[in-house]
Write a protein that holds these residues in place. Structure first.
Motif, short mmCIF file in Angstrom:
data_model
loop_
_atom_site.label_atom_id
_atom_site.label_comp_id
_atom_site.label_asym_id
_atom_site.label_seq_id
_atom_site.Cartn_x
_atom_site.Cartn_y
_atom_site.Cartn_z
N THR A 104 44.86 51.33 37.03
CA THR A 104 45.82 50.23 36.98
C THR A 104 46.24 50.02 35.53
O THR A 104 45.56 50.41 34.59
N SER A 105 47.37 49.38 35.35
CA SER A 105 47.89 49.13 34.01
C SER A 105 47.31 47.85 33.42
O SER A 105 46.62 47.08 34.11
N ASN A 106 47.59 47.62 32.17
CA ASN A 106 47.19 46.37 31.53
C ASN A 106 47.96 45.20 32.15
O ASN A 106 49.10 45.36 32.59
N GLU A 107 47.33 44.06 32.18
CA GLU A 107 48.02 42.87 32.67
C GLU A 107 49.13 42.51 31.70
O GLU A 107 48.92 42.50 30.48
N PRO A 108 50.35 42.23 32.22
CA PRO A 108 51.46 41.91 31.33
C PRO A 108 51.16 40.70 30.46
O PRO A 108 50.47 39.77 30.90
N PRO A 109 51.66 40.69 29.23
CA PRO A 109 51.45 39.54 28.35
C PRO A 109 51.94 38.25 29.00
O PRO A 109 53.02 38.22 29.57
N TYR A 110 51.15 37.24 28.94
CA TYR A 110 51.49 35.91 29.44
C TYR A 110 51.66 35.85 30.96
O TYR A 110 52.08 34.82 31.49
N GLY A 111 51.34 36.93 31.67
CA GLY A 111 51.52 36.92 33.12
C GLY A 111 50.68 35.84 33.79
O GLY A 111 51.16 35.10 34.65
N ASN A 138 59.00 38.46 36.75
CA ASN A 138 58.69 38.93 38.11
C ASN A 138 57.27 39.46 38.24
O ASN A 138 56.95 40.15 39.21
N VAL A 139 56.40 39.11 37.30
CA VAL A 139 55.04 39.63 37.33
C VAL A 139 54.33 39.18 38.61
O VAL A 139 54.40 38.01 39.00
N CYS A 140 53.66 40.12 39.27
CA CYS A 140 52.94 39.82 40.52
C CYS A 140 51.47 39.55 40.22
O CYS A 140 50.89 40.11 39.28
N ASP A 141 50.85 38.72 41.05
CA ASP A 141 49.40 38.55 40.97
C ASP A 141 48.75 39.56 41.92
O ASP A 141 49.42 40.42 42.49
N ARG A 142 47.45 39.45 42.11
CA ARG A 142 46.75 40.44 42.93
C ARG A 142 47.16 40.39 44.40
O ARG A 142 46.88 41.33 45.16
N THR A 146 55.04 36.82 43.35
CA THR A 146 55.68 36.51 42.08
C THR A 146 55.65 35.00 41.85
O THR A 146 55.45 34.22 42.80
N PRO A 147 55.89 34.55 40.62
CA PRO A 147 55.98 33.11 40.38
C PRO A 147 57.04 32.44 41.26
O PRO A 147 56.84 31.32 41.74
#
Length: 336
Positions: A104-111, A138-142, A146-147
């Motif tokens: 998996t990738s790094n969690e986006p900044p401020y996500g 548009n960052v998704c959680d687990r 999206t917000p």
């Protein structure tokens, strides 16, 4: 015995391919075997996607079926995972693909900050995060929310407006295929439904079961939202892709809400429409014991002579369940 340790089990020619990756999910696909699937599923090749548990080093199944794609979800950011595909052919021993690793990738900044601000309905914090210029709106959680989805589901209209102003994608879908409009329709937030429509959301969107925003508004029993959707030209007899149910059928099968059904019927919904098994709204209302809905549908001209796929009449179905008042309605007698 695990086939990977069984000398009879061979290695499969199919291979796993890693697709889209983010901080909480990994998409995996494989080339499905070309075969005749007109017969029973017992004669189809099935696939089991397995993921290794890093604590036990044992594989567990995360997908079982006949498809050729799956998204592994609820994963930790910046973490490596191992997968393999178990293939069961109808006329051979099962076989396995070589295992593959994907991270998996790094969690986006401020996500995380963005999601927290929306969930707490904290407009000041939302503005601070958005103005940082370092956050993907548009960052998704687990859970692949999206917000905007959370704000729409919880009725936070100012959050919805602010997120859309900053480029939130109204068409994104969560793990079950629901978009922000479906969530708002189910929760009954008319102001948000209107704003999403104004921003380009469509009544034709479908989740993974083929259900539309109207199906979800009906399930939520939200009269004001349904009335607005009807006024806005939403298709009344739209069907899902699994059972071929219209929104009126959903009422008959689930809630039995006569106010919702009345609104749909008055707007012109087909009261004699049939699902994939030939069931009509009246039949579904009878077998689910929705007495008042049965009365409403009969009064609205529903066909009482319809029979199910086994040739049973409505009256026979009602007598089998012993519901006296429904029997009386179908026989045209006054309920006492």
């Amino acid at each position: 015995m695990d086939p990977v340790l069984d000398s009879r089990a061979g290695m499969s020619p199919e291979v796993l391919v890693v697709g889209k990756v983010n901080h909480h999910s990994i998409e995996l696909s494989w080339e499905a075997v070309q075969e005749d699937r007109s017969g029973p599923t017992e004669k189809w090749t099935s696939f089991a996607l397995e993921q290794m548990d890093p604590k036990t080093n044992k594989y567990g199944t995360i997908y079982l079926g006949y498809g050729s794609r799956h998204i592994a979800e609820d994963l930790e950011p910046c973490t490596s995972y191992q997968f393999r595909l178990r293939i069961s052919r109808p006329d051979e021993e099962c076989c396995l693909t070589p295992s593959i690793s994907a991270s998996t990738s790094n969690e986006p900044p401020y996500g995380r900050d963005l999601h927290q601000a929306v969930n707490c309905n904290d407009e000041e914090e939302l503005n601070r995060v958005l103005q940082s210029g370092k956050v993907n709106v548009n960052v998704c959680d687990r859970h692949r929310y999206t917000p905007l989805m959370y704000a729409s589901q919880k009725g936070f209209i100012r959050m919805v407006q602010k997120l859309i102003e900053h480029g939130a994608d109204i068409h994104m879908k969560n793990g079950s295929g629901k978009d922000a409009l479906m969530l708002a329709c189910f929760s009954g937030y008319l102001d948000i439904v209107k704003h999403l429509r104004k921003s380009g959301a469509t009544w034709q969107s479908q989740d993974m079961s083929g259900c539309t925003p109207l199906h979800w508004a009906v399930d939520g029993g939200n009269l004001s939202v349904i009335a607005y959707m009807i006024e806005d030209g939403c298709e009344l007899d739209v069907r899902d892709t699994v059972s071929q149910c219209t929104p009126l059928m959903r009422v008959s099968a689930l809630s039995g809400n006569t106010a919702v059904a009345s609104l749909l019927v008055q707007a012109g919904a087909d009261i004699n429409v049939q699902d994939k098994d030939g069931k009509t709204p009246l039949m579904l209302a009878v077998v689910n014991h929705h007495e008042q809905l049965v009365k409403l549908l009969l009064d609205s001209g529903a066909d009482r002579n319809v029979k199910n796929e086994f040739g049973s009449s409505l009256l026979e179905m009602a007598k089998a369940s012993g519901k006296k008042n429904i029997i009386n309605l179908l026989e045209g007698r006054q309920i006492v």
